[in-house]
Design a protein around this motif. Structure first.
Motif, PDB file in Angstrom:
ATOM      1  N   ALA A  70      -9.515  50.005  94.307  1.00 47.98           N
ATOM      2  CA  ALA A  70      -8.530  50.114  95.383  1.00 47.98           C
ATOM      3  C   ALA A  70      -7.689  51.369  95.239  1.00 47.98           C
ATOM      4  CB  ALA A  70      -7.614  48.883  95.384  1.00 47.98           C
ATOM      5  N   ARG A  71      -7.225  51.865  96.358  1.00 48.11           N
ATOM      6  CA  ARG A  71      -6.159  52.858  96.367  1.00 48.11           C
ATOM      7  C   ARG A  71      -4.907  52.176  95.839  1.00 48.11           C
ATOM      8  NH1 ARG A  71      -2.114  54.405 100.353  1.00 48.11           N
ATOM      9  NH2 ARG A  71      -1.717  56.656 100.405  1.00 48.11           N
ATOM     10  N   ALA A  72      -4.237  52.817  94.884  1.00 49.51           N
ATOM     11  CA  ALA A  72      -3.088  52.193  94.234  1.00 49.51           C
ATOM     12  C   ALA A  72      -1.882  53.118  94.290  1.00 49.51           C
ATOM     13  CB  ALA A  72      -3.408  51.842  92.787  1.00 49.51           C
ATOM     14  N   ILE A  73      -0.707  52.508  94.308  1.00 51.29           N
ATOM     15  CA  ILE A  73       0.553  53.258  94.323  1.00 51.29           C
ATOM     16  C   ILE A  73       1.443  52.732  93.208  1.00 51.29           C
ATOM     17  CG2 ILE A  73       2.635  53.805  95.630  1.00 51.29           C
ATOM     18  CD1 ILE A  73       0.992  53.541  98.181  1.00 51.29           C
ATOM     19  N   CYS A 233       3.389  61.134  85.744  1.00 45.55           N
ATOM     20  CA  CYS A 233       3.790  61.338  87.137  1.00 45.55           C
ATOM     21  C   CYS A 233       5.185  61.943  87.226  1.00 45.55           C
ATOM     22  CB  CYS A 233       3.731  60.012  87.887  1.00 45.55           C
ATOM     23  SG  CYS A 233       2.059  59.395  88.168  1.00 45.55           S
ATOM     24  N   GLU A 234       6.089  61.512  86.353  1.00 48.95           N
ATOM     25  CA  GLU A 234       7.442  62.061  86.369  1.00 48.95           C
ATOM     26  C   GLU A 234       7.425  63.533  85.968  1.00 48.95           C
ATOM     27  OE1 GLU A 234      11.598  62.374  86.702  1.00 48.95           O
ATOM     28  OE2 GLU A 234      10.055  61.098  87.602  1.00 48.95           O
ATOM     29  N   ASP A 251      -0.832  63.129  99.698  1.00 50.27           N
ATOM     30  CA  ASP A 251      -2.249  63.041  99.342  1.00 50.27           C
ATOM     31  C   ASP A 251      -2.567  63.696  98.004  1.00 50.27           C
ATOM     32  OD1 ASP A 251      -1.814  65.621 100.171  1.00 50.27           O
ATOM     33  OD2 ASP A 251      -3.493  65.716 101.562  1.00 50.27           O
ATOM     34  N   GLU A 252      -1.597  64.376  97.407  1.00 52.71           N
ATOM     35  CA  GLU A 252      -1.789  64.991  96.101  1.00 52.71           C
ATOM     36  C   GLU A 252      -0.913  64.350  95.020  1.00 52.71           C
ATOM     37  OE1 GLU A 252      -0.787  69.038  96.809  1.00 52.71           O
ATOM     38  OE2 GLU A 252      -2.627  69.504  97.893  1.00 52.71           O
ATOM     39  N   SER A 253      -0.196  63.309  95.368  1.00 51.95           N
ATOM     40  CA  SER A 253       0.790  62.742  94.465  1.00 51.95           C
ATOM     41  C   SER A 253       0.144  62.026  93.294  1.00 51.95           C
ATOM     42  CB  SER A 253       1.681  61.757  95.229  1.00 51.95           C
ATOM     43  OG  SER A 253       2.559  61.092  94.348  1.00 51.95           O
ATOM     44  N   CYS A 254       0.724  62.211  92.113  1.00 53.23           N
ATOM     45  CA  CYS A 254       0.277  61.487  90.932  1.00 53.23           C
ATOM     46  C   CYS A 254       0.516  59.993  91.073  1.00 53.23           C
ATOM     47  CB  CYS A 254       1.026  62.011  89.706  1.00 53.23           C
ATOM     48  SG  CYS A 254       0.665  61.154  88.160  1.00 53.23           S
ATOM     49  N   PHE A 255       1.486  59.628  91.927  1.00 48.39           N
ATOM     50  CA  PHE A 255       1.834  58.221  92.084  1.00 48.39           C
ATOM     51  C   PHE A 255       0.797  57.454  92.910  1.00 48.39           C
ATOM     52  CE2 PHE A 255       5.835  60.410  91.245  1.00 48.39           C
ATOM     53  CZ  PHE A 255       6.399  59.604  90.266  1.00 48.39           C
ATOM     54  N   ILE A 256      -0.170  58.168  93.478  1.00 48.35           N
ATOM     55  CA  ILE A 256      -1.263  57.538  94.218  1.00 48.35           C
ATOM     56  C   ILE A 256      -2.564  57.813  93.480  1.00 48.35           C
ATOM     57  CG2 ILE A 256      -2.505  57.423  96.404  1.00 48.35           C
ATOM     58  CD1 ILE A 256      -0.004  58.375  97.797  1.00 48.35           C
ATOM     59  N   PHE A 257      -3.338  56.796  93.205  1.00 43.35           N
ATOM     60  CA  PHE A 257      -4.541  56.938  92.392  1.00 43.35           C
ATOM     61  C   PHE A 257      -5.507  55.823  92.739  1.00 43.35           C
ATOM     62  CE2 PHE A 257      -1.176  54.645  90.305  1.00 43.35           C
ATOM     63  CZ  PHE A 257      -1.777  53.495  89.819  1.00 43.35           C
ATOM     64  N   THR A 258      -6.671  55.868  92.120  1.00 44.79           N
ATOM     65  CA  THR A 258      -7.656  54.794  92.277  1.00 44.79           C
ATOM     66  C   THR A 258      -7.533  53.839  91.105  1.00 44.79           C
ATOM     67  OG1 THR A 258      -9.200  56.219  93.467  1.00 44.79           O
ATOM     68  CG2 THR A 258     -10.121  54.240  92.448  1.00 44.79           C
ATOM     69  N   ALA A 275      -8.704  45.097  81.530  1.00 46.76           N
ATOM     70  CA  ALA A 275      -8.293  46.407  81.034  1.00 46.76           C
ATOM     71  C   ALA A 275      -8.318  47.365  82.230  1.00 46.76           C
ATOM     72  CB  ALA A 275      -9.234  46.892  79.922  1.00 46.76           C
ATOM     73  N   PRO A 276      -7.246  47.420  82.999  1.00 44.12           N
ATOM     74  CA  PRO A 276      -7.244  48.230  84.231  1.00 44.12           C
ATOM     75  C   PRO A 276      -7.430  49.709  83.923  1.00 44.12           C
ATOM     76  CG  PRO A 276      -5.339  46.766  84.121  1.00 44.12           C
ATOM     77  CD  PRO A 276      -5.969  46.757  82.773  1.00 44.12           C
ATOM     78  N   THR A 277      -8.063  50.405  84.863  1.00 41.11           N
ATOM     79  CA  THR A 277      -8.293  51.839  84.730  1.00 41.11           C
ATOM     80  C   THR A 277      -7.712  52.553  85.944  1.00 41.11           C
ATOM     81  OG1 THR A 277     -10.354  51.461  83.514  1.00 41.11           O
ATOM     82  CG2 THR A 277     -10.045  53.643  84.504  1.00 41.11           C
ATOM     83  N   ALA A 278      -6.898  53.582  85.704  1.00 35.52           N
ATOM     84  CA  ALA A 278      -6.339  54.420  86.755  1.00 35.52           C
ATOM     85  C   ALA A 278      -7.067  55.758  86.765  1.00 35.52           C
ATOM     86  CB  ALA A 278      -4.844  54.627  86.558  1.00 35.52           C
ATOM     87  N   ILE A 279      -7.579  56.154  87.915  1.00 35.90           N
ATOM     88  CA  ILE A 279      -8.329  57.414  88.057  1.00 35.90           C
ATOM     89  C   ILE A 279      -7.636  58.268  89.107  1.00 35.90           C
ATOM     90  CG2 ILE A 279     -10.527  58.479  88.658  1.00 35.90           C
ATOM     91  CD1 ILE A 279     -11.903  55.936  87.770  1.00 35.90           C
ATOM     92  N   ARG A 280      -7.319  59.468  88.732  1.00 35.56           N
ATOM     93  CA  ARG A 280      -6.711  60.415  89.674  1.00 35.56           C
ATOM     94  C   ARG A 280      -7.751  61.348  90.242  1.00 35.56           C
ATOM     95  NH1 ARG A 280      -2.034  63.746  87.837  1.00 35.56           N
ATOM     96  NH2 ARG A 280      -2.029  64.118  90.093  1.00 35.56           N
TER      97      ARG A 280
END
Length: 280
Positions: A70-73, A233-234, A251-258, A275-280
């Motif tokens: 999912a797209r995540a914020i 992100c900060e 659309d380029e924000s670090c706060f939005i990822f897969t 074990a969640p995975t965040a992909i930028r």
């Protein structure tokens, strides 16, 4: 049927409203149990005793989910309020207290600080809230590791008095209005957990956020370590403000990822370690 140690993914049978789940599945009907041992017509009411045997679910078991992509914020509401505490001359490291309930206004303040608005949240997004609670007591962040898990679980105390800050009831409704696929946070229940204070809830097992989300078809992700992601992100936000006078474009924000979440397919279970995975 599954251990809730570590990051926990809650499926639709994890919490019910009078035994009824999302899509009107009756968990108390013996015909819907995988196992039939004992007297299936004499199920306990409320919190089960030591003699209760969980029989598993024929429907909505976690094995039916597969993988969520999912797209995540990330909504770093904890950082906004720690800055507020520092500006008021208070110690930001003592925030949030165990009984703090985050409001929708505070969630939107965090989005604005990140260069976003609620209009950029889409139905089907995953919403992850960094409250800062895990960072106070438990995180694998190599820059500032913590390992006080008893305090994390027990309202900042060593003894068993469960409680942690989280979303208040109005903030729960705010998330329902956004129609996410899941909500998650760096605390034990996403919503505020104040069962150690009976004056504020009639029952220690009343979790209105759980019932609202899971009965609305929204999964839950608890006990996430968001410190490294939030720090990255900060740092990027500060750099963009220094270079461009504003945070990143949306659309380029670090706060939005897969976000990728894959539960263990335990048949009939109401949840799973993940074990969640965040992909930028």
């Amino acid at each position: 049927l599954y251990s809730s140690n570590g990051t926990q993914f809650d499926g639709f049978t994890h919490s019910t409203q009078g035994g009824i789940t999302y899509n009107c599945f009756d968990t108390r009907d013996p015909a819907n149990h995988l196992l039939r041992e004992g007297d299936p017509r004499d199920l306990p009411k409320g919190n089960p005793g030591d003699d209760y045997i969980f029989r598993g679910h024929t429907k909505l078991g976690i094995e039916n989910l597969g993988t969520i992509v999912a797209r995540a914020i990330l909504i770093d509401v904890g950082r906004v309020l720690r800055e507020r505490e520092a500006a008021a001359g208070r110690d930001p490291d003592q925030f949030p207290p165990a009984d703090y309930e985050f409001s929708p206004e505070e969630l939107e303040q965090a989005l604005i600080r990140q260069g976003m608005t609620i209009d950029e949240i889409r139905p089907g997004d995953a919403l992850l809230f960094r409250t800062g609670w895990a960072g106070r007591f438990w995180t694998s962040n190599p820059a500032d590791p913590r390992n006080e898990r008893l305090k994390y679980l027990n309202g900042g105390l060593e003894e068993f008095q469960p409680g942690s800050p989280g979303l208040g009831l109005r903030a729960v409704q705010w998330t329902l209005n956004r129609m996410p696929v899941l909500v998650g946070a760096d605390n034990k229940s996403v919503e505020s957990s104040i069962e150690y204070d009976p004056g504020r809830r009639p029952s220690p097992y009343e979790n209105p956020g759980h019932v609202s989300w899971l009965n609305s078809g929204i999964y839950m992700l608890e006990d996430i370590d968001l410190e490294v992601l939030a720090s990255d992100c900060e740092a990027e936000r500060v750099q963009n403000i220094a270079e461009h006078g504003r945070p990143s474009q949306t659309d380029e924000s670090c706060f939005i990822f897969t976000l990728i979440v894959q539960p263990i397919p335990i048949k009939g279970a109401g949840g799973s370690q993940v074990a969640p995975t965040a992909i930028r």
